[in-house]
Design a protein around this motif. Structure first.
Motif, PDB file in Angstrom:
ATOM      1  N   VAL A 148     -83.900 -15.534  -2.729  1.00 25.21           N
ATOM      2  CA  VAL A 148     -85.058 -14.746  -2.160  1.00 25.21           C
ATOM      3  C   VAL A 148     -84.437 -13.161  -2.603  1.00 25.21           C
ATOM      4  O   VAL A 148     -83.234 -12.869  -2.220  1.00 25.21           O
ATOM      5  CB  VAL A 148     -85.024 -15.049  -0.736  1.00 25.21           C
ATOM      6  N   PRO A 149     -85.255 -12.255  -2.925  1.00 25.08           N
ATOM      7  CA  PRO A 149     -84.897 -10.847  -3.104  1.00 25.08           C
ATOM      8  C   PRO A 149     -84.507 -10.218  -1.970  1.00 25.08           C
ATOM      9  O   PRO A 149     -84.904 -10.416  -0.769  1.00 25.08           O
ATOM     10  CB  PRO A 149     -85.986 -10.273  -3.822  1.00 25.08           C
ATOM     11  N   SER A 150     -83.415  -9.412  -2.045  1.00 24.11           N
ATOM     12  CA  SER A 150     -83.117  -8.332  -0.872  1.00 24.11           C
ATOM     13  C   SER A 150     -84.129  -7.571  -0.904  1.00 24.11           C
ATOM     14  O   SER A 150     -85.024  -7.296  -1.592  1.00 24.11           O
ATOM     15  CB  SER A 150     -81.771  -7.668  -1.358  1.00 24.11           C
ATOM     16  N   ASN A 151     -84.131  -6.793   0.049  1.00 27.79           N
ATOM     17  CA  ASN A 151     -85.041  -5.639   0.540  1.00 27.79           C
ATOM     18  C   ASN A 151     -84.942  -4.568  -0.854  1.00 27.79           C
ATOM     19  O   ASN A 151     -85.971  -4.083  -1.271  1.00 27.79           O
ATOM     20  CB  ASN A 151     -84.989  -4.811   1.523  1.00 27.79           C
ATOM     21  N   GLU A 152     -83.795  -4.342  -1.305  1.00 30.47           N
ATOM     22  CA  GLU A 152     -83.653  -3.462  -2.439  1.00 30.47           C
ATOM     23  C   GLU A 152     -84.355  -3.764  -3.719  1.00 30.47           C
ATOM     24  O   GLU A 152     -85.074  -3.166  -4.562  1.00 30.47           O
ATOM     25  CB  GLU A 152     -82.227  -3.074  -2.668  1.00 30.47           C
ATOM     26  N   VAL A 153     -83.803  -5.199  -3.893  1.00 32.58           N
ATOM     27  CA  VAL A 153     -84.594  -5.744  -5.082  1.00 32.58           C
ATOM     28  C   VAL A 153     -86.180  -5.815  -4.864  1.00 32.58           C
ATOM     29  O   VAL A 153     -87.002  -5.738  -5.848  1.00 32.58           O
ATOM     30  CB  VAL A 153     -84.207  -7.236  -5.383  1.00 32.58           C
ATOM     31  N   PHE A 154     -86.568  -5.950  -3.707  1.00 29.78           N
ATOM     32  CA  PHE A 154     -88.082  -6.086  -3.547  1.00 29.78           C
ATOM     33  C   PHE A 154     -88.665  -4.788  -3.897  1.00 29.78           C
ATOM     34  O   PHE A 154     -89.647  -4.759  -4.425  1.00 29.78           O
ATOM     35  CB  PHE A 154     -88.095  -6.755  -2.125  1.00 29.78           C
ATOM     36  N   ARG A 155     -87.975  -3.625  -3.288  1.00 28.45           N
ATOM     37  CA  ARG A 155     -88.663  -2.159  -3.663  1.00 28.45           C
ATOM     38  C   ARG A 155     -88.700  -1.906  -5.265  1.00 28.45           C
ATOM     39  O   ARG A 155     -89.377  -1.406  -5.762  1.00 28.45           O
ATOM     40  CB  ARG A 155     -87.874  -1.102  -2.895  1.00 28.45           C
ATOM     41  N   GLN A 156     -87.574  -2.617  -5.970  1.00 25.75           N
ATOM     42  CA  GLN A 156     -87.338  -2.439  -7.418  1.00 25.75           C
ATOM     43  C   GLN A 156     -88.752  -3.157  -8.017  1.00 25.75           C
ATOM     44  O   GLN A 156     -89.101  -2.459  -9.048  1.00 25.75           O
ATOM     45  CB  GLN A 156     -85.957  -2.787  -7.929  1.00 25.75           C
ATOM     46  N   LEU A 157     -88.866  -4.208  -7.362  1.00 23.70           N
ATOM     47  CA  LEU A 157     -90.329  -5.193  -7.966  1.00 23.70           C
ATOM     48  C   LEU A 157     -91.298  -4.240  -7.749  1.00 23.70           C
ATOM     49  O   LEU A 157     -92.323  -4.021  -8.556  1.00 23.70           O
ATOM     50  CB  LEU A 157     -90.181  -6.552  -7.218  1.00 23.70           C
ATOM     51  N   LEU A 158     -91.482  -3.685  -6.552  1.00 22.76           N
ATOM     52  CA  LEU A 158     -92.962  -2.975  -6.386  1.00 22.76           C
ATOM     53  C   LEU A 158     -92.900  -1.965  -7.305  1.00 22.76           C
ATOM     54  O   LEU A 158     -93.964  -1.367  -8.027  1.00 22.76           O
ATOM     55  CB  LEU A 158     -92.793  -2.393  -4.865  1.00 22.76           C
ATOM     56  N   ASP A 159     -91.831  -1.094  -7.450  1.00 25.50           N
ATOM     57  CA  ASP A 159     -91.867   0.054  -8.531  1.00 25.50           C
ATOM     58  C   ASP A 159     -92.066  -0.330  -9.859  1.00 25.50           C
ATOM     59  O   ASP A 159     -93.001   0.257 -10.478  1.00 25.50           O
ATOM     60  CB  ASP A 159     -90.208   0.612  -8.580  1.00 25.50           C
ATOM     61  N   ALA A 160     -91.553  -1.430 -10.442  1.00 26.95           N
ATOM     62  CA  ALA A 160     -92.030  -2.120 -11.536  1.00 26.95           C
ATOM     63  C   ALA A 160     -93.210  -2.403 -11.659  1.00 26.95           C
ATOM     64  O   ALA A 160     -93.868  -2.140 -12.769  1.00 26.95           O
ATOM     65  CB  ALA A 160     -90.987  -3.111 -12.131  1.00 26.95           C
ATOM     66  N   LEU A 161     -94.063  -2.768 -10.746  1.00 23.80           N
ATOM     67  CA  LEU A 161     -95.259  -3.126 -10.783  1.00 23.80           C
ATOM     68  C   LEU A 161     -96.243  -2.301 -10.488  1.00 23.80           C
ATOM     69  O   LEU A 161     -97.544  -2.430 -10.287  1.00 23.80           O
ATOM     70  CB  LEU A 161     -95.482  -4.605 -10.041  1.00 23.80           C
ATOM     71  N   GLU A 162     -95.559  -0.930  -9.993  1.00 26.56           N
ATOM     72  CA  GLU A 162     -96.238   0.019  -9.418  1.00 26.56           C
ATOM     73  C   GLU A 162     -97.389  -0.308  -8.374  1.00 26.56           C
ATOM     74  O   GLU A 162     -98.377  -0.059  -8.342  1.00 26.56           O
ATOM     75  CB  GLU A 162     -97.400   0.870 -10.737  1.00 26.56           C
ATOM     76  N   LEU A 163     -96.741  -1.032  -7.323  1.00 26.02           N
ATOM     77  CA  LEU A 163     -97.445  -1.309  -6.218  1.00 26.02           C
ATOM     78  C   LEU A 163     -96.826  -0.850  -4.899  1.00 26.02           C
ATOM     79  O   LEU A 163     -95.698  -0.405  -4.854  1.00 26.02           O
ATOM     80  CB  LEU A 163     -97.452  -3.237  -6.268  1.00 26.02           C
ATOM     81  N   GLN A 201     -89.130 -13.320   4.886  1.00 29.20           N
ATOM     82  CA  GLN A 201     -87.482 -13.174   4.902  1.00 29.20           C
ATOM     83  C   GLN A 201     -87.185 -11.794   4.281  1.00 29.20           C
ATOM     84  O   GLN A 201     -86.035 -11.305   4.404  1.00 29.20           O
ATOM     85  CB  GLN A 201     -87.153 -14.233   3.888  1.00 29.20           C
ATOM     86  N   ILE A 202     -88.212 -11.137   3.689  1.00 33.13           N
ATOM     87  CA  ILE A 202     -87.992  -9.736   3.139  1.00 33.13           C
ATOM     88  C   ILE A 202     -88.227  -8.426   4.088  1.00 33.13           C
ATOM     89  O   ILE A 202     -89.315  -8.714   4.913  1.00 33.13           O
ATOM     90  CB  ILE A 202     -88.681  -9.416   1.834  1.00 33.13           C
ATOM     91  N   PRO A 203     -87.318  -7.895   4.776  1.00 35.76           N
ATOM     92  CA  PRO A 203     -87.530  -6.961   5.822  1.00 35.76           C
ATOM     93  C   PRO A 203     -88.691  -6.118   5.868  1.00 35.76           C
ATOM     94  O   PRO A 203     -89.520  -5.977   6.658  1.00 35.76           O
ATOM     95  CB  PRO A 203     -86.260  -5.992   5.776  1.00 35.76           C
ATOM     96  N   ASP A 204     -89.121  -5.565   4.358  1.00 38.00           N
ATOM     97  CA  ASP A 204     -90.250  -4.788   4.240  1.00 38.00           C
ATOM     98  C   ASP A 204     -91.531  -5.473   4.672  1.00 38.00           C
ATOM     99  O   ASP A 204     -92.424  -4.825   5.221  1.00 38.00           O
ATOM    100  CB  ASP A 204     -90.360  -4.194   2.860  1.00 38.00           C
ATOM    101  N   ILE A 205     -91.407  -6.764   4.246  1.00 37.05           N
ATOM    102  CA  ILE A 205     -92.621  -7.598   4.583  1.00 37.05           C
ATOM    103  C   ILE A 205     -92.815  -7.739   6.039  1.00 37.05           C
ATOM    104  O   ILE A 205     -93.843  -7.733   6.696  1.00 37.05           O
ATOM    105  CB  ILE A 205     -92.749  -8.709   3.690  1.00 37.05           C
ATOM    106  N   GLU A 206     -91.546  -8.155   6.535  1.00 38.75           N
ATOM    107  CA  GLU A 206     -91.648  -8.507   7.924  1.00 38.75           C
ATOM    108  C   GLU A 206     -92.202  -7.386   8.921  1.00 38.75           C
ATOM    109  O   GLU A 206     -92.893  -7.610   9.558  1.00 38.75           O
ATOM    110  CB  GLU A 206     -90.245  -8.886   8.489  1.00 38.75           C
ATOM    111  N   SER A 207     -91.884  -6.070   8.370  1.00 41.85           N
ATOM    112  CA  SER A 207     -92.299  -4.826   9.312  1.00 41.85           C
ATOM    113  C   SER A 207     -93.905  -4.857   8.899  1.00 41.85           C
ATOM    114  O   SER A 207     -94.676  -4.434   9.916  1.00 41.85           O
ATOM    115  CB  SER A 207     -91.673  -3.696   8.425  1.00 41.85           C
ATOM    116  N   TRP A 208     -94.242  -5.106   7.610  1.00 44.71           N
ATOM    117  CA  TRP A 208     -95.691  -5.156   7.102  1.00 44.71           C
ATOM    118  C   TRP A 208     -96.510  -6.033   8.231  1.00 44.71           C
ATOM    119  O   TRP A 208     -97.483  -5.801   8.739  1.00 44.71           O
ATOM    120  CB  TRP A 208     -95.867  -5.455   5.681  1.00 44.71           C
ATOM    121  N   TYR A 209     -96.033  -7.116   8.359  1.00 44.97           N
ATOM    122  CA  TYR A 209     -96.714  -8.160   9.487  1.00 44.97           C
ATOM    123  C   TYR A 209     -96.443  -7.968  10.774  1.00 44.97           C
ATOM    124  O   TYR A 209     -97.464  -7.937  11.533  1.00 44.97           O
ATOM    125  CB  TYR A 209     -95.854  -9.577   9.337  1.00 44.97           C
TER     126      TYR A 209
END
Length: 237
Positions: A41-56, A76-84
Motif C-alpha cells: 500500500v503506498p504511503s501518503n507521499e508516494v500517493f501524491r507522487q502518483l497523482l503528480d505523475a498522472l496529473e490528477l 488506508q491512504i490518509p489523503d483518501i481517508e480525508s477525502w471520504y
C-alpha cells in the motif's frame, strides 16, 4: 475494485508502461508492480507522487472510481481517508438541507391549503346592499320606505307618490366585506342609505382555488423530496 487494480487501470488509460510511470513517480518499477498487484500500500507521499505523475487531483482520482472503489482498501491512504470524511460531511449537510426544504414545503403547503379552504384571505360570502334613491338634505333616512308619514295633511297623496316614484333610483353595492346592516354613502345631491339584503350569496373565488392547488402541490413536492432524498444524497464512491 482494489487500489492496485485501479492504479493499473489509470496507467493503462494514460498509455504509460510500468517503467514510464515508475520513472515519473521516482520509484522502482518493482515497487510499482507490487502496488498494482496489491502486495503493498503506498504511503501518503508516494500517493501524491502518483497523482503528480498522472496529473490528477484527489477529487479526479476518486471520482474516476465511482461505484467501484473498495473503501476499506482505499482508506488506508490518509489523503483518501480525508477525502471520504469530507464527502461524508458534505453529504450530511446536503441531506439536512434537503430535509429542511422538504419540511418547509410540507408546512407551507399545508398552511396555504388551509387558508384557501377556510377562505381566510378571499372571503366567499358576498353581501348585497341596496339603496332606493338619493336622500336629500333635511330628509329622514327612511324617506323612501316611509314617505307617506312625511307628507303634509293638505298635500295630494297621489302626486306625492308619483314624485317619490320618479325619485327612485336603485343602486346595488356588492361587497365581500361585511359593512354592517346598513351604511350611508355621501353623493353629489345628498346621501344614499344602503341596506343589506336578507340573503348572503356564496361566490366562488379563484384565489382560494389557487391557494389550495398551490398548497397541495407544495405538500406533494415536499413528500416526494423526502422519498427521493436518500437517492440524491447517496455516495457514489
Amino acid at each position: 475494485m482494489t487500489l492496485g487494480h485501479y492504479i493499473k487501470q489509470l496507467r493503462t488509460t494514460a498509455n504509460m508502461s510500468q517503467p514510464q510511470l515508475a520513472e515519473k513517480m521516482g520509484v522502482e518499477q518493482s515497487y510499482l508492480s507490487k502496488l498494482e498487484n496489491d502486495k503493498s500500500v503506498p504511503s501518503n507521499e508516494v500517493f501524491r507522487q502518483l497523482l503528480d505523475a498522472l496529473e490528477l487531483t484527489v477529487d479526479n482520482f476518486m471520482l474516476g472510481a465511482q461505484g467501484q472503489a473498495n473503501k476499506h482498501h482505499f482508506s488506508q491512504i490518509p489523503d483518501i481517508e480525508s477525502w471520504y470524511a469530507r464527502q461524508f460531511r458534505d453529504n450530511s449537510i446536503k441531506q439536512r438541507t434537503l430535509l429542511y426544504i422538504a419540511i418547509l414545503l410540507v408546512s407551507l403547503g399545508g398552511s396555504c391549503f388551509y387558508v384557501g379552504f377556510q377562505n381566510l384571505v378571499f372571503p366567499q360570502k358576498l353581501y348585497e346592499y341596496e339603496s332606493k334613491g338619493v336622500v336629500l338634505p333635511n330628509e329622514p333616512q327612511d324617506v323612501f320606505s316611509s314617505w307617506s308619514r312625511f307628507v303634509p295633511e293638505d298635500a295630494n297623496m297621489e302626486e306625492a307618490r308619483r314624485t317619490m316614484l320618479k325619485r327612485r333610483d336603485i343602486s346595488i353595492v356588492l361587497s365581500f366585506e361585511y359593512l354592517g346592516d346598513e351604511f350611508i354613502k355621501e353623493v353629489e345631491q345628498g346621501r344614499r342609505l344602503y341596506t343589506m339584503s336578507k340573503y348572503v350569496k356564496q361566490q366562488t373565488r379563484l384565489g382560494n382555488a389557487l391557494l389550495q392547488f398551490l398548497g397541495l402541490a407544495c405538500v406533494l413536492l415536499g413528500v416526494a423530496l423526502m422519498i427521493i432524498e436518500p437517492r440524491l444524497t447517496r455516495s457514489k464512491v
